[in-house]
Design a protein around this motif. Structure first.
Motif, PDB file in Angstrom:
ATOM      1  N   ALA A  25      19.630   9.478  -0.009  1.00  0.00           N
ATOM      2  CA  ALA A  25      20.601   8.892  -0.937  1.00  0.00           C
ATOM      3  C   ALA A  25      19.917   8.237  -2.133  1.00  0.00           C
ATOM      4  N   TRP A  26      18.583   8.276  -2.149  1.00  0.00           N
ATOM      5  CA  TRP A  26      17.806   7.669  -3.239  1.00  0.00           C
ATOM      6  C   TRP A  26      18.203   6.211  -3.437  1.00  0.00           C
ATOM      7  N   CYS A  27      18.409   5.486  -2.361  1.00  0.00           N
ATOM      8  CA  CYS A  27      18.959   4.146  -2.526  1.00  0.00           C
ATOM      9  C   CYS A  27      17.966   3.037  -2.214  1.00  0.00           C
ATOM     10  N   ILE A  28      16.696   3.400  -1.956  1.00  0.00           N
ATOM     11  CA  ILE A  28      15.682   2.357  -1.751  1.00  0.00           C
ATOM     12  C   ILE A  28      14.799   2.277  -2.997  1.00  0.00           C
ATOM     13  N   HIS A  29      14.631   1.076  -3.504  1.00  0.00           N
ATOM     14  CA  HIS A  29      13.748   0.861  -4.654  1.00  0.00           C
ATOM     15  C   HIS A  29      12.680  -0.150  -4.267  1.00  0.00           C
ATOM     16  N   LEU A  30      11.449   0.171  -4.620  1.00  0.00           N
ATOM     17  CA  LEU A  30      10.346  -0.684  -4.199  1.00  0.00           C
ATOM     18  C   LEU A  30       9.396  -0.895  -5.376  1.00  0.00           C
ATOM     19  N   ASP A  31       8.886  -2.094  -5.485  1.00  0.00           N
ATOM     20  CA  ASP A  31       7.836  -2.342  -6.464  1.00  0.00           C
ATOM     21  C   ASP A  31       6.768  -3.199  -5.803  1.00  0.00           C
ATOM     22  N   SER A  32       5.530  -2.926  -6.167  1.00  0.00           N
ATOM     23  CA  SER A  32       4.444  -3.688  -5.564  1.00  0.00           C
ATOM     24  C   SER A  32       3.256  -3.706  -6.514  1.00  0.00           C
ATOM     25  N   HIS A  33       2.287  -4.519  -6.206  1.00  0.00           N
ATOM     26  CA  HIS A  33       1.049  -4.503  -6.985  1.00  0.00           C
ATOM     27  C   HIS A  33      -0.135  -4.657  -6.037  1.00  0.00           C
ATOM     28  N   THR A  34      -1.320  -4.401  -6.558  1.00  0.00           N
ATOM     29  CA  THR A  34      -2.521  -4.466  -5.731  1.00  0.00           C
ATOM     30  C   THR A  34      -3.248  -5.783  -5.963  1.00  0.00           C
ATOM     31  N   GLU A  35      -3.697  -6.346  -4.905  1.00  0.00           N
ATOM     32  CA  GLU A  35      -4.514  -7.557  -5.033  1.00  0.00           C
ATOM     33  C   GLU A  35      -5.810  -7.359  -4.266  1.00  0.00           C
ATOM     34  N   GLU A  36      -6.836  -8.036  -4.736  1.00  0.00           N
ATOM     35  CA  GLU A  36      -8.106  -7.965  -4.019  1.00  0.00           C
ATOM     36  C   GLU A  36      -8.238  -9.196  -3.144  1.00  0.00           C
ATOM     37  N   VAL A  37      -8.545  -8.964  -1.902  1.00  0.00           N
ATOM     38  CA  VAL A  37      -8.787 -10.106  -1.026  1.00  0.00           C
ATOM     39  C   VAL A  37     -10.176  -9.970  -0.406  1.00  0.00           C
ATOM     40  N   THR A  38     -10.821 -11.074  -0.269  1.00  0.00           N
ATOM     41  CA  THR A  38     -12.118 -11.069   0.388  1.00  0.00           C
ATOM     42  C   THR A  38     -11.972 -11.779   1.718  1.00  0.00           C
ATOM     43  N   GLU A  39     -12.160 -10.984   2.765  1.00  0.00           N
ATOM     44  CA  GLU A  39     -12.053 -11.590   4.080  1.00  0.00           C
ATOM     45  C   GLU A  39     -13.383 -12.208   4.451  1.00  0.00           C
TER      46      GLU A  39
END
Ligand code: SF4
Ligand code: SF4
Lengths: 107, 163
Positions: A25-39
């Motif tokens: 149904a094309w009804c999910i919209h998602l946005d994200s970004h990348t982050e750097e983490v140092t464990e």
């Protein structure tokens, strides 16, 4: 359990986009970004996806459950929230904070 | 409770005859009639059952895209008339013997929307949310190579907008 709602567990979601792409149904919209983490102890920082938004438009969703099935991280699950009622289409689009499961909100 | 369930494929020429035979055998409960668009043609399926639902039968037949004609079974099962008209306007099928007036769609809407070669205008107008590549952004800027693989919505043929 009544399959009347799809809940998102945002901590499990890796922004892999699989559900967005498989939803008929094309009804999910998602946005994200990348982050750097140092464990601690890691030699190099690693990149992780951070979810900015995740919306399901319930005016289009047909409750087929494909998104629940394809999610490799079990970040989507059926829930028994009752069907939404609104006289505005805009209100039928639910984001991260509204897609919580009844189980969670009861706790 | 449904106990015994049988599936059978018949030729389009034997369709009406086989449905009538099933009816006379006791399958007098009409469940539904629908269709599936396949590469080889439009497959029409009907499901019938005994009145106590103890047994059911699914009959299917395949009609090639050049013909799209099949005898109506609405005289045997009046309830099938509505389903045939639905299949008519959604798949372009012509059920000979039934009134094939458009049921819910306006004629001006054009080609039957459930056929896979029909490009749905709603899909052309809407942006596919899956086209986004959010994982390549960082602090609002693009990083990395966005075009690792061109994504296409599942079930949508390649070059669908050009055809
Ligand atoms: S249930 Fe189906 S239509 Fe609804 S969001 Fe999931 S995949 Fe899309
Ligand atoms: S499939 Fe699961 S992990 Fe991937 S984006 Fe959808 S909810 Fe998140």
């Amino acid at each position: 359990m009544i399959h009347s709602f799809i809940a998102l567990l945002p901590d499990k979601c890796t922004s892999c986009m699989l559900c967005v792409r498989e939803c008929p149904a094309w009804c999910i919209h998602l946005d994200s970004h990348t982050e750097e983490v140092t464990e601690p102890g890691a030699r190099r920082p690693k990149k992780i996806n951070v979810l900015d938004s995740f919306d399901i438009d319930y005016s289009l969703c047909m409750y087929c459950g494909i998104c629940v099935d394809v999610c490799p991280f079990d970040a989507l699950e059926w829930d028994q929230h009752r069907a939404l009622i609104s006289d505005s289409r805009v209100d039928l689009t639910l984001g991260i904070t509204q897609l919580t499961s009844e189980k969670d909100s009861a706790n | 409770m449904m106990n015994v369930s049988v599936t059978e494929t018949v030729s389009p020429e034997k369709w009406r005859e086989r449905v009538l035979q099933a009816h006379d055998h006791g399958f007098v409960f009409f469940d539904f009639l629908t269709a599936i668009d396949r590469d080889s043609g439009v497959e029409v399926v009907v499901r019938l059952a005994f009145n106590d639902l103890s047994e059911s039968i699914s009959l299917s037949t395949s009609i090639n895209h050049a013909s799209l004609r099949l005898d109506s079974i609405a005289d045997i099962f009046p309830g099938a008339g509505w389903h045939e008209r639905e299949v008519g306007e959604m798949f372009g099928m012509n059920f000979v013997g039934n009134d094939m007036q458009q049921l819910l769609r306006h004629e001006a809407l054009g080609l039957p929307p459930m056929r896979k070669n029909v490009v749905l205008s709603a899909r052309v107008v809407a942006e596919w949310p899956g086209a986004a590549e959010p994982e390549i952004k960082q602090d609002g800027r693009k990083v990395g190579n966005p075009s690792r693989r061109r994504q296409r919505p599942p079930g949508v043929p390649e070059n669908w907008l050009q055809s």
